[in-house]
Enzyme design. Sequence first.
Site, PDB file in Angstrom:
ATOM      1  N   LYS A 261       5.976  32.534  25.429  1.00 46.72           N
ATOM      2  CA  LYS A 261       7.250  32.670  26.138  1.00 46.72           C
ATOM      3  C   LYS A 261       8.278  33.249  25.174  1.00 46.72           C
ATOM      4  O   LYS A 261       8.571  32.657  24.144  1.00 46.72           O
ATOM      5  CB  LYS A 261       7.732  31.301  26.640  1.00 46.72           C
ATOM      6  CG  LYS A 261       9.190  31.302  27.140  1.00 46.72           C
ATOM      7  CD  LYS A 261       9.672  29.910  27.584  1.00 46.72           C
ATOM      8  CE  LYS A 261      11.172  29.922  27.927  1.00 46.72           C
ATOM      9  NZ  LYS A 261      11.690  28.580  28.312  1.00 46.72           N
ATOM     10  N   ASP A 266      18.455  32.069  26.630  1.00 47.51           N
ATOM     11  CA  ASP A 266      18.365  31.406  27.930  1.00 47.51           C
ATOM     12  C   ASP A 266      19.698  30.743  28.272  1.00 47.51           C
ATOM     13  O   ASP A 266      19.985  29.638  27.828  1.00 47.51           O
ATOM     14  CB  ASP A 266      17.237  30.353  27.895  1.00 47.51           C
ATOM     15  CG  ASP A 266      17.083  29.627  29.224  1.00 47.51           C
ATOM     16  OD1 ASP A 266      17.652  30.101  30.236  1.00 47.51           O
ATOM     17  OD2 ASP A 266      16.377  28.596  29.249  1.00 47.51           O
ATOM     18  N   LYS A 273      23.542  26.729  32.122  1.00 44.13           N
ATOM     19  CA  LYS A 273      23.502  25.541  31.268  1.00 44.13           C
ATOM     20  C   LYS A 273      24.918  25.142  30.867  1.00 44.13           C
ATOM     21  O   LYS A 273      25.809  25.986  30.826  1.00 44.13           O
ATOM     22  CB  LYS A 273      22.705  25.845  29.994  1.00 44.13           C
ATOM     23  CG  LYS A 273      21.216  26.003  30.186  1.00 44.13           C
ATOM     24  CD  LYS A 273      20.519  26.289  28.863  1.00 44.13           C
ATOM     25  CE  LYS A 273      19.017  26.461  29.047  1.00 44.13           C
ATOM     26  NZ  LYS A 273      18.332  25.228  29.480  1.00 44.13           N
ATOM     27  N   ASP A 284      14.607  30.147  22.268  1.00 48.01           N
ATOM     28  CA  ASP A 284      13.744  30.059  23.441  1.00 48.01           C
ATOM     29  C   ASP A 284      12.654  31.143  23.437  1.00 48.01           C
ATOM     30  O   ASP A 284      11.920  31.290  24.401  1.00 48.01           O
ATOM     31  CB  ASP A 284      14.606  30.156  24.715  1.00 48.01           C
ATOM     32  CG  ASP A 284      14.026  29.372  25.870  1.00 48.01           C
ATOM     33  OD1 ASP A 284      13.142  28.520  25.628  1.00 48.01           O
ATOM     34  OD2 ASP A 284      14.442  29.624  27.017  1.00 48.01           O
ATOM     35  N   ASP A 343      17.063  28.226  35.828  1.00 49.17           N
ATOM     36  CA  ASP A 343      16.879  27.766  34.447  1.00 49.17           C
ATOM     37  C   ASP A 343      15.422  27.365  34.181  1.00 49.17           C
ATOM     38  O   ASP A 343      15.040  27.138  33.038  1.00 49.17           O
ATOM     39  CB  ASP A 343      17.827  26.591  34.171  1.00 49.17           C
ATOM     40  CG  ASP A 343      18.006  26.324  32.684  1.00 49.17           C
ATOM     41  OD1 ASP A 343      17.574  27.170  31.871  1.00 49.17           O
ATOM     42  OD2 ASP A 343      18.590  25.281  32.342  1.00 49.17           O
ATOM     43  N   GLU A 345      12.886  29.168  33.964  1.00 46.83           N
ATOM     44  CA  GLU A 345      12.465  30.569  33.901  1.00 46.83           C
ATOM     45  C   GLU A 345      11.216  30.794  33.057  1.00 46.83           C
ATOM     46  O   GLU A 345      10.494  31.763  33.262  1.00 46.83           O
ATOM     47  CB  GLU A 345      13.624  31.429  33.363  1.00 46.83           C
ATOM     48  CG  GLU A 345      13.747  31.537  31.839  1.00 46.83           C
ATOM     49  CD  GLU A 345      14.052  30.207  31.148  1.00 46.83           C
ATOM     50  OE1 GLU A 345      14.509  29.269  31.829  1.00 46.83           O
ATOM     51  OE2 GLU A 345      13.811  30.107  29.929  1.00 46.83           O
ATOM     52  N   ARG A 347       8.342  29.310  32.927  1.00 46.86           N
ATOM     53  CA  ARG A 347       7.085  29.296  33.688  1.00 46.86           C
ATOM     54  C   ARG A 347       6.898  30.591  34.474  1.00 46.86           C
ATOM     55  O   ARG A 347       5.772  31.006  34.732  1.00 46.86           O
ATOM     56  CB  ARG A 347       7.053  28.046  34.588  1.00 46.86           C
ATOM     57  CG  ARG A 347       8.155  27.990  35.601  1.00 46.86           C
ATOM     58  CD  ARG A 347       8.406  26.579  36.137  1.00 46.86           C
ATOM     59  NE  ARG A 347       9.109  25.743  35.154  1.00 46.86           N
ATOM     60  CZ  ARG A 347       9.389  24.453  35.345  1.00 46.86           C
ATOM     61  NH1 ARG A 347       9.035  23.842  36.473  1.00 46.86           N
ATOM     62  NH2 ARG A 347      10.025  23.764  34.423  1.00 46.86           N
TER      63      ARG A 347
HETATM   64  N1  BES Z   1      14.360  26.749  27.471  1.00 47.46           N
HETATM   65  C1  BES Z   1      14.513  25.592  28.268  1.00 47.46           C
HETATM   66  C2  BES Z   1      13.840  24.349  27.669  1.00 47.46           C
HETATM   67  C3  BES Z   1      14.396  23.868  26.354  1.00 47.46           C
HETATM   68  C4  BES Z   1      15.341  22.871  26.314  1.00 47.46           C
HETATM   69  C5  BES Z   1      13.933  24.371  25.163  1.00 47.46           C
HETATM   70  C6  BES Z   1      15.837  22.410  25.116  1.00 47.46           C
HETATM   71  C7  BES Z   1      14.413  23.916  23.959  1.00 47.46           C
HETATM   72  C8  BES Z   1      15.370  22.929  23.924  1.00 47.46           C
HETATM   73  C9  BES Z   1      13.913  25.857  29.647  1.00 47.46           C
HETATM   74  O1  BES Z   1      13.961  27.159  30.093  1.00 47.46           O
HETATM   75  C10 BES Z   1      14.692  25.037  30.618  1.00 47.46           C
HETATM   76  O2  BES Z   1      15.852  25.318  30.780  1.00 47.46           O
HETATM   77  N2  BES Z   1      14.049  24.060  31.233  1.00 47.46           N
HETATM   78  C11 BES Z   1      14.700  23.219  32.169  1.00 47.46           C
HETATM   79  C12 BES Z   1      13.778  23.045  33.349  1.00 47.46           C
HETATM   80  C13 BES Z   1      14.424  22.378  34.537  1.00 47.46           C
HETATM   81  C14 BES Z   1      15.489  23.280  35.124  1.00 47.46           C
HETATM   82  C15 BES Z   1      13.342  22.100  35.570  1.00 47.46           C
HETATM   83  C16 BES Z   1      14.968  21.874  31.482  1.00 47.46           C
HETATM   84  O3  BES Z   1      14.138  21.440  30.681  1.00 47.46           O
HETATM   85  O4  BES Z   1      16.015  21.305  31.734  1.00 47.46           O
HETATM   86 ZN    ZN Z   2      14.005  28.615  28.670  1.00 50.07          ZN
HETATM   87 MN    MN Z   3      15.769  27.636  31.058  1.00 48.05          MN
END
Ligand code: BES
Ligand code: ZN
Ligand code: MN
Length: 495
Positions: A261, A266, A273, A284, A343, A345, A347
Site C-alpha cells: 500500500k 492520507d 481525518k 501511509d 478513509d 482507502e 483496501r
Molecule cells: N492509513 C490509515 C490507517 C492508519 C492509522 C495508519 C494510523 C497508521 C496510523 C487508514 O487508511 C485508515 O484511515 N483506516 C481507517 C479505517 C476506517 C475508516 C474503517 C481507520 O483505521 O480509522
Molecule cells: Zn490510509
Molecule cells: Mn485512510
Amino acid sequence: MQINFVKSEVPDEGSLAIGVTENEELTGLLQELDKTSKGAVERALKASRFTGAKGQVVEILAPAGLDLDRLLVVGLGKAEDFKSERAESLGSQAVARLLTSGEKTVTLLLQLPKDVDEAEALARVAQGASLRGYRFDHYRTTQKKTDKPTLAKVNIGASDVAEAKKAWRAAEAVTKAVVFARDLVTEPPNVLYPEEFAKRARKLEDLGVDVEVLGEKEMAKLGMNAILGVGQGSERETQLLIMQWKGARDRNAQPVAFVGKGVTFDTGGISIKPAAGMDAMKYDMGGAAAVTGLMHALAGRKAKVNAIGICGLVENMPDGNAQRPGDVVKSMSGQTIEILNTDAEGRLVLADALWYCQNRFKPKFMVDLATLTGAIRIALGLDIAGLFSNNDELAARLLAAGKAEGEELWRMPMGERYDKLIDSPIADMKNIGGQFGGSITAAQFIQRFVNKLPWAHLDIAGTAWAEEARNSTPKGATGFGIRLLNRFVADHYEA
Ligand code: BES
Ligand code: ZN
Ligand code: MN
C-alpha cells in the site's frame, strides 16, 4: 559511518564496547580489563548492579589505566538463550550512546558463548550499529555542533576477519535496503508523491531489477477503478509500480510476490481525518516502501529467487472531484464496492494491485504489507504487526522469520463471521465493516481479491513508524518488514 572488521584486541584510542552474557563473576576480556584498571571495572559494574542481563548498559568514562575515552559494557542476557540476534544490541546500544557524544571511533568486541557462529553474530553487530545510526538530515540548513553525529568509524573485532566480512556482505545489502526505505517514508509528502516514489524506485534498475510504471490511462484501461477512485481527488497522478527481480537459475520459474500500500498522503478524503496528528499520514506508504526495500535487498544480495514487487501509489485528497461516501466503483476483478468511508482507502488500493499481481504473474503466493488500520494499533500496540493469512504454512514461516529478525508478527483470526460484515445492500461489498474487529474486516475485504493461492497480509500501521528509539531503530521510519521478508525468502524460496 564506516564499518570495519579488525583483529580482536583492546584498542589504545577511542571507545570500547564489550558485549557479555550474564555471569556471576568477570570472565575473559572483562577480567583482563579489570586487572589493567586495578579493579575499577569491577567496581563500576558492581556500583551499577550490572549482571549482564539483556538491555543493561554501563558506561565508564576515562577508565583508569586504559587508553580509552569510554568503556561500555553491554548485557546480552543468559548465555544459554544466546542467538545471533542478541548480538545486534551490542552494535545498536554502542551507537545509540556514542553517535553524537563527541567520540569518533568505537571498537566493538563480542564475548561469545560456545557454539555460536561468530561471523553471523558479528554481521548482526554491524547491522545493529548501522541501522541505529540512521539519520535523515537533508532538510536542515543549520544544526548545533553538539547535535551533529561525530561517530565515524565502527571497528568490530573478529577472530576470523574474512568470514565476518563475508557474512556482512549479505547483511549489508539488507541494511542498505532498509535505509533506502526509511528515506522514502521520512520524505515529506509534498516531495514524495506517487510519481516521485516511482521515479526513486527506478534506481533499482541499477541493481538489475526490471521496473515498470503504469499511469492512470493504462490503469483505467485495465479497469482498476478501485485504486483510481482513491486518487480522484488528488492533483497528483496515481501510479502502479511493478518491479521484477529474476535471480533464480530458471528465469521463468514461478515467482514469489509482494504487494504494498503506497498512499503517499492520507487525508481521509471527503471522510476527512481530524487535524491533530494528520502529518503522520505521510507514512501511509510504509507498505510500498517495505516492498520496494525488499526488492532492493533481494537484488542487492543477488538472491536466487524470482520475485515480484507491486505497489499501488496514490494520494488520498478531498476536492471537487474526490470520491464521495456512497459511490459505487467496479474493481479490476469485476466485483463492485460501495464506498461508505473514503478513509478506508488502503483496501481499495490493495484490491486492484493484488488482482493485477495474481493474474499477470501467477505467483506461488502473495504477501501484502499495508499501514491499513488504526485498529491494529489498538489491538497489538506499536511493536508487533498483525498477520492475516489463508495458509498455515505461509503464516508459520512468516512468524518464524519475524522472530529471528526482531520484527514480530501476531496472527489474527479470519473467517465467515467477519466476512459477512462487509456485505453491502446494493453492491458486492462495502469498504467498511462497522465498529468492531476493524483490522479483521479490512483483511476480509482484501481476501475477496485473492483467488485460491496462498496469501498473507501484514498490517503494519503500528510498526512502520517508531514513536521512540528502540533496538536498531531510531525514532521515526522503521523499514519494518524488509528484514523479515528477506529472511523468509532466504530460508524457504532460494534454489
Ligand atoms: N492509513 C490509515 C490507517 C492508519 C492509522 C495508519 C494510523 C497508521 C496510523 C487508514 O487508511 C485508515 O484511515 N483506516 C481507517 C479505517 C476506517 C475508516 C474503517 C481507520 O483505521 O480509522
Ligand atoms: Zn490510509
Ligand atoms: Mn485512510
